[in-house]
Design a protein around this motif. Structure first.
Motif, mmCIF file in Angstrom:
data_model
loop_
_atom_site.group_PDB
_atom_site.id
_atom_site.type_symbol
_atom_site.label_atom_id
_atom_site.label_comp_id
_atom_site.label_asym_id
_atom_site.label_seq_id
_atom_site.Cartn_x
_atom_site.Cartn_y
_atom_site.Cartn_z
ATOM 1 N N ARG A 153 0.854 -1.183 0.000
ATOM 2 C CA ARG A 153 0.000 0.000 0.000
ATOM 3 C C ARG A 153 0.890 1.232 0.000
ATOM 4 O O ARG A 153 1.518 1.555 1.003
ATOM 5 C CB ARG A 153 -0.923 -0.030 1.199
ATOM 6 N N TYR A 154 0.948 1.928 -1.121
ATOM 7 C CA TYR A 154 1.815 3.078 -1.314
ATOM 8 C C TYR A 154 1.417 4.253 -0.427
ATOM 9 O O TYR A 154 2.270 4.960 0.098
ATOM 10 C CB TYR A 154 1.771 3.484 -2.796
ATOM 11 N N MET A 155 0.125 4.474 -0.257
ATOM 12 C CA MET A 155 -0.368 5.619 0.507
ATOM 13 C C MET A 155 -0.880 5.184 1.877
ATOM 14 O O MET A 155 -1.421 4.099 2.030
ATOM 15 C CB MET A 155 -1.507 6.312 -0.243
ATOM 16 N N MET A 156 -0.690 6.071 2.849
ATOM 17 C CA MET A 156 -1.240 5.862 4.191
ATOM 18 C C MET A 156 -2.409 6.820 4.377
ATOM 19 O O MET A 156 -2.316 7.988 3.997
ATOM 20 C CB MET A 156 -0.192 6.165 5.261
ATOM 21 N N SER A 157 -3.460 6.344 4.990
ATOM 22 C CA SER A 157 -4.605 7.211 5.278
ATOM 23 C C SER A 157 -4.428 7.824 6.663
ATOM 24 O O SER A 157 -3.575 7.400 7.448
ATOM 25 C CB SER A 157 -5.899 6.399 5.243
ATOM 26 N N ALA A 158 -5.241 8.803 6.953
ATOM 27 C CA ALA A 158 -5.212 9.412 8.283
ATOM 28 C C ALA A 158 -5.573 8.366 9.342
ATOM 29 O O ALA A 158 -5.055 8.405 10.459
ATOM 30 C CB ALA A 158 -6.168 10.594 8.338
ATOM 31 N N GLU A 159 -6.410 7.421 8.980
ATOM 32 C CA GLU A 159 -6.768 6.350 9.919
ATOM 33 C C GLU A 159 -5.550 5.484 10.243
ATOM 34 O O GLU A 159 -5.339 5.108 11.402
ATOM 35 C CB GLU A 159 -7.891 5.497 9.338
ATOM 36 N N ASP A 160 -4.740 5.180 9.232
ATOM 37 C CA ASP A 160 -3.501 4.420 9.459
ATOM 38 C C ASP A 160 -2.568 5.172 10.408
ATOM 39 O O ASP A 160 -1.963 4.581 11.294
ATOM 40 C CB ASP A 160 -2.761 4.174 8.143
ATOM 41 N N ILE A 161 -2.483 6.468 10.212
ATOM 42 C CA ILE A 161 -1.605 7.288 11.048
ATOM 43 C C ILE A 161 -2.140 7.359 12.468
ATOM 44 O O ILE A 161 -1.372 7.284 13.429
ATOM 45 C CB ILE A 161 -1.430 8.681 10.430
ATOM 46 N N ALA A 162 -3.449 7.468 12.619
ATOM 47 C CA ALA A 162 -4.050 7.492 13.955
ATOM 48 C C ALA A 162 -3.736 6.200 14.710
ATOM 49 O O ALA A 162 -3.409 6.227 15.901
ATOM 50 C CB ALA A 162 -5.560 7.697 13.857
ATOM 51 N N LYS A 163 -3.789 5.077 14.017
ATOM 52 C CA LYS A 163 -3.456 3.799 14.644
ATOM 53 C C LYS A 163 -1.983 3.729 15.006
ATOM 54 O O LYS A 163 -1.613 3.269 16.082
ATOM 55 C CB LYS A 163 -3.819 2.634 13.716
ATOM 56 N N GLU A 164 -1.126 4.199 14.103
ATOM 57 C CA GLU A 164 0.319 4.149 14.326
ATOM 58 C C GLU A 164 0.743 5.017 15.512
ATOM 59 O O GLU A 164 1.588 4.638 16.305
ATOM 60 C CB GLU A 164 1.048 4.595 13.060
#
Length: 64
Positions: free
Chosen positions: A5-16
């Motif tokens: 997955r080339y792009m990260m969503s804001a949801e991915d960042i919130a989890k990270e």
């Protein structure tokens, strides 16, 4: 490579970062502003995973 997955969503960042989605969207917006200033095309609510790694951890991802 099909599952990368080339792009990260804001949801991915919130989890990270273990933060709220609204805070993650603020981070994404700031990073997209930086990318746009460098002449890159940006997508609202998403950032490239390699850029995230470089900004947050100081390294770049390499795909072989």
């Amino acid at each position: 490579m099909a599952n990368y997955r080339y792009m990260m969503s804001a949801e991915d960042i919130a989890k990270e970062l273990n933060c709220s989605k609204s805070h993650a969207y603020k981070i994404v917006k700031e990073l997209n502003r930086e990318l746009a200033g460098q002449g890159y095309i940006t997508m609202a609510g998403r950032i490239p995973r390699a850029f995230w790694a470089k900004k947050m951890y100081g390294y770049e991802l390499s795909i072989s």
